[in-house]
Design a protein around this motif. Sequence first.
Motif, PDB file in Angstrom:
ATOM      1  N   UNK A 158      -7.803   0.424   0.626  1.00  0.00           N
ATOM      2  CA  UNK A 158      -6.507   0.425  -0.040  1.00  0.00           C
ATOM      3  C   UNK A 158      -5.724  -0.791   0.457  1.00  0.00           C
ATOM      4  N   UNK A 159      -4.959  -1.415  -0.427  1.00  0.00           N
ATOM      5  CA  UNK A 159      -4.106  -2.529  -0.039  1.00  0.00           C
ATOM      6  C   UNK A 159      -2.938  -2.015   0.793  1.00  0.00           C
ATOM      7  N   UNK A 160      -2.467  -2.820   1.741  1.00  0.00           N
ATOM      8  CA  UNK A 160      -1.442  -2.319   2.659  1.00  0.00           C
ATOM      9  C   UNK A 160      -0.391  -3.374   2.981  1.00  0.00           C
ATOM     10  N   UNK A 161       0.758  -2.858   3.431  1.00  0.00           N
ATOM     11  CA  UNK A 161       1.880  -3.666   3.925  1.00  0.00           C
ATOM     12  C   UNK A 161       2.378  -3.006   5.199  1.00  0.00           C
ATOM     13  N   UNK A 162       2.645  -3.814   6.210  1.00  0.00           N
ATOM     14  CA  UNK A 162       3.192  -3.308   7.474  1.00  0.00           C
ATOM     15  C   UNK A 162       4.677  -3.601   7.541  1.00  0.00           C
ATOM     16  N   UNK A 163       5.477  -2.548   7.770  1.00  0.00           N
ATOM     17  CA  UNK A 163       6.896  -2.757   8.054  1.00  0.00           C
ATOM     18  C   UNK A 163       7.074  -2.689   9.568  1.00  0.00           C
TER      19      UNK A 163
ATOM     20  N   UNK B   3      17.291 -15.410 -11.130  1.00  0.00           N
ATOM     21  CA  UNK B   3      15.865 -15.118 -10.980  1.00  0.00           C
ATOM     22  C   UNK B   3      15.255 -15.877  -9.814  1.00  0.00           C
ATOM     23  N   UNK B   4      14.243 -15.228  -9.222  1.00  0.00           N
ATOM     24  CA  UNK B   4      13.433 -15.825  -8.161  1.00  0.00           C
ATOM     25  C   UNK B   4      11.973 -15.635  -8.541  1.00  0.00           C
ATOM     26  N   UNK B   5      11.201 -16.677  -8.410  1.00  0.00           N
ATOM     27  CA  UNK B   5       9.754 -16.583  -8.638  1.00  0.00           C
ATOM     28  C   UNK B   5       9.036 -16.561  -7.300  1.00  0.00           C
ATOM     29  N   UNK B   6       8.122 -15.608  -7.145  1.00  0.00           N
ATOM     30  CA  UNK B   6       7.346 -15.501  -5.912  1.00  0.00           C
ATOM     31  C   UNK B   6       5.868 -15.659  -6.226  1.00  0.00           C
ATOM     32  N   UNK B   7       5.173 -16.331  -5.337  1.00  0.00           N
ATOM     33  CA  UNK B   7       3.734 -16.425  -5.483  1.00  0.00           C
ATOM     34  C   UNK B   7       3.108 -15.071  -5.176  1.00  0.00           C
ATOM     35  N   UNK B   8       2.189 -14.672  -6.020  1.00  0.00           N
ATOM     36  CA  UNK B   8       1.546 -13.380  -5.820  1.00  0.00           C
ATOM     37  C   UNK B   8       0.362 -13.540  -4.889  1.00  0.00           C
ATOM     38  N   UNK B   9       0.343 -12.744  -3.832  1.00  0.00           N
ATOM     39  CA  UNK B   9      -0.790 -12.792  -2.903  1.00  0.00           C
ATOM     40  C   UNK B   9      -1.613 -11.518  -3.069  1.00  0.00           C
ATOM     41  N   UNK B  10      -2.876 -11.640  -2.808  1.00  0.00           N
ATOM     42  CA  UNK B  10      -3.779 -10.488  -2.836  1.00  0.00           C
ATOM     43  C   UNK B  10      -3.755  -9.853  -1.446  1.00  0.00           C
ATOM     44  N   UNK B  11      -3.123  -8.719  -1.350  1.00  0.00           N
ATOM     45  CA  UNK B  11      -2.938  -8.079  -0.050  1.00  0.00           C
ATOM     46  C   UNK B  11      -4.266  -7.625   0.535  1.00  0.00           C
ATOM     47  N   UNK B  12      -4.319  -7.639   1.854  1.00  0.00           N
ATOM     48  CA  UNK B  12      -5.521  -7.183   2.545  1.00  0.00           C
ATOM     49  C   UNK B  12      -5.702  -5.683   2.370  1.00  0.00           C
ATOM     50  N   UNK B  13      -6.902  -5.202   2.669  1.00  0.00           N
ATOM     51  CA  UNK B  13      -7.213  -3.783   2.553  1.00  0.00           C
ATOM     52  C   UNK B  13      -7.545  -3.207   3.920  1.00  0.00           C
ATOM     53  N   UNK B  14      -7.485  -1.893   3.992  1.00  0.00           N
ATOM     54  CA  UNK B  14      -7.861  -1.168   5.199  1.00  0.00           C
ATOM     55  C   UNK B  14      -8.455   0.172   4.769  1.00  0.00           C
TER      56      UNK B  14
END
Length: 868
Positions: free
Chosen positions: A449-454, A427-438
């Motif tokens: 809407x929350x977004x992620x850039x690849x 197992x790995x624990x990750x801190x949850x971040x509140x993603x930015x919106x656009x």
Amino acid sequence: MDATVGTTPPSTPPNGPAREGLCKAYVPSTAVFDEMEEGDGSVRPHWHMFVNLLDDLGPQELERRWATARQLIHDNGVTYNVYGDPAGMDRPWNLDAIPFVLGASEWSWIEGALAQRARLLDAILADVYGPQRLVRDGLLAPELVFGHRGFLRPMHGVQVPNNRWLHFYAADIGRSADGMLWVIGDRTQAPSGAGYALENRIVVSRALPDVFRDCRVQRLATFFRTQRETLKSLAQHNRDNPRIVLLTPGPYNETYFEHAYLARYLGYTLVESGDLTVRDNHVYLKTLGGLQQVDVILRRQDDDFCDQLELRSDSSLGVPGLVQAIHSGNVAVANALGSGMLETPALMMFLPRLCKHLLGEDLKISSVGAYWCGDPIACQHVIANLQKMVIKPTFPGMGSEAVFGQTLSSNALQHLRARIMASPRDFVGEEQITLSTAPVLVNGHVEPRHLVLRSHLVATPDGSGADGYAVMPGGLTRFSASADSMIVSMQKGGGSKDTWVLSGGPVDSFSLLAPVGQAIEISRAGGDLPSRVADNLYWLGRYVERAEDVARLARGITVRLTDQNFESSPELNLLLSALIRHEDQEEPAGEAAAHKHSEEKLAQILLDKDYPTGLQNTLGSIYRIASLVRDRISIDTWRIINRFDQDFPASSGDIVKLNETLPALDRLIITFAAFGGLAMESMTRGFAWRFMDMGRRIERALATATLLRGTLVPIVERESPLLEAVLEIADSAMTYRRRYMTTLQVAPVLDLLLADETNPRSVAFQLARLMEHVEALPRAGGAARRSPEERILLRCLTSLRLADLVAESQPSEDAEEARRAKLDETLSTLIADLYKLSDTLSQSYLSHAIASRQLAAAVPESDEFPHS
């Protein structure tokens, strides 16, 4: 354990002007960072130009343009497959009209940070598959290497070209509420998304050409130029003109559209595992012209699926012997096999220390806070903060999904805590971040809407550029399905955006088209067609012709069903019998019953998707086969194929609506004519065209012979209406009237549709064209003897040329038999020979391609992008 901290990019300029127009009603949450709007409600400076230009367009014009863009996405067949979803195969791509805009200064910082990260990951791979000093010196936990299924022991010690393991890399980037940028995922195996980013750019720039130009958006072509140069530099042999192929798992893969799209855009051959073979430690492409050596493989297939001999014996995917060919230095693979071992969230915890050790630098952009529970201190932190954590499996494919601690009940948290304590290394624990919106355009309104850039990177061929990697000036931006959802996934109903990186100076106008002065080698080669592709093109031709045959015959029946006087169409039952391919059917009792039976049967054939030779079933086969050869057919051809379901959409019911069916069939037949016209006028006369045309010719000859056998072998009292219907269905009525006026007789009809080699609809015409194709096909060893296919065609043509059609049009000598026995014998023999011709062609040229279709059915383990 190394602490991971967020990294703040260079500060942005002062606030821009207030919101206006379309974005006036945009209200993002004040608890998150919004990409377009400042905290005081003003527009960020790098969005200002775009917002003003969008307001100048107005909502109505934007909606009009975006309706055209959505149609372009449909016409181009941009799709994304979703496993386990009945409606998921070939799901239309969801693209938003509003791009994600990034300023030039911030992007410059992102480029440098990601290039450093790619160089670091490449150095880790080089050590893990080489001296393994990181494990020996305690800088990297051995469990994360030797316990990872992605660590491929057969690849240890291999010498990779240019000492580069990681040729392509993608990072998923998110911004937290405080404005900091974080890497939330590393994609090192076969990063997907670059092709979709390119398609997004093409669609949006066509919909908003003036806005795109005035905003001075950086272009993507230079990234793909570097990609081509890098792949070319990997070739150890034939360096001037290496053979590069793109290896795909097949059409059932989520991102198969991208594979076909990139292969066509970059000019590479799209192959599946079955198209390749290893001989004497060299990889070869199986083509109609023989085996052709492959120098470089750009793979979109998971590491362990690439060689079932060395890596994964339980898979039917793979090229047996590929690993040995790599060890021998006879083929290069990008990314190098084994690079998937870096795709574990546990590695993020070690990156800051590894960066300092390997590169002598501080890590510029940090990962989201990750804590591998195999480390005791990290595990204590995860357990103490479980409700705030996102718990993920250490290794991909462990069969469990991410768990958000804040969504669990106290009992569920206790159960999860017990699981972690029982097997902390998993197992790995990750801190949850509140993603930015656009901003996203939803039903004419702009919503957050929350977004992620690849972001995508490619190694430069000579190691130049920022840290030896070039960064795509843009990328694939994905957003969540709703404003209250933090899950950014295309599988979960999210969408995508074009990513606009603004230029600080003049925009590079480079295109992948070769410069005018550059010398290129003239070539007309066409023998590199993989046998699997030839097989698919052959069946594409057959299915298209089969569907047209059904449509023409159904139209002839529909026209006669519209006649209220059923007795005026005595030929109807014979036509219906020909349509259902002589299936056994109960004889309808009475005139009204016959009429009702005909309509019910016609509805089944036209509307029932499960009817084997029905129209809907055949149209579905056309789309399915065409999707297998996306890189071999033009955009215009694909658009025509996409029109089939628009011209004759699927419906339900036991009775066809004749007033709606007839115009729909007319439109469909015109679309078939457009397909045939493109095939004849636009396809290069190579093996691809020949096999598709052979499929069409065989199917048309079978259809015409079957029609004649089903209608003219039985003798009816009034043959004129029947002969007229047959000529109409065979699209030869005008030619017959020009030759014979209105006199309808069986013998001249047979001559026109069977033996006339000048009639494009006759059987003899198809046989003559087939003979031309077969004579042009490659032969083993240049044999001078006639091939089995030539002998079959010669026998068929000779029998038609010597046939006495006047005699065959006469009734049988047995007066009790109301049929033409000689004609039946001729047509039966002809039909049997055509089926034998198809079998012989498959055995001679396509036999090994049949198994390759089964290879694509294997479904890889996946999360968001399975081969990313």
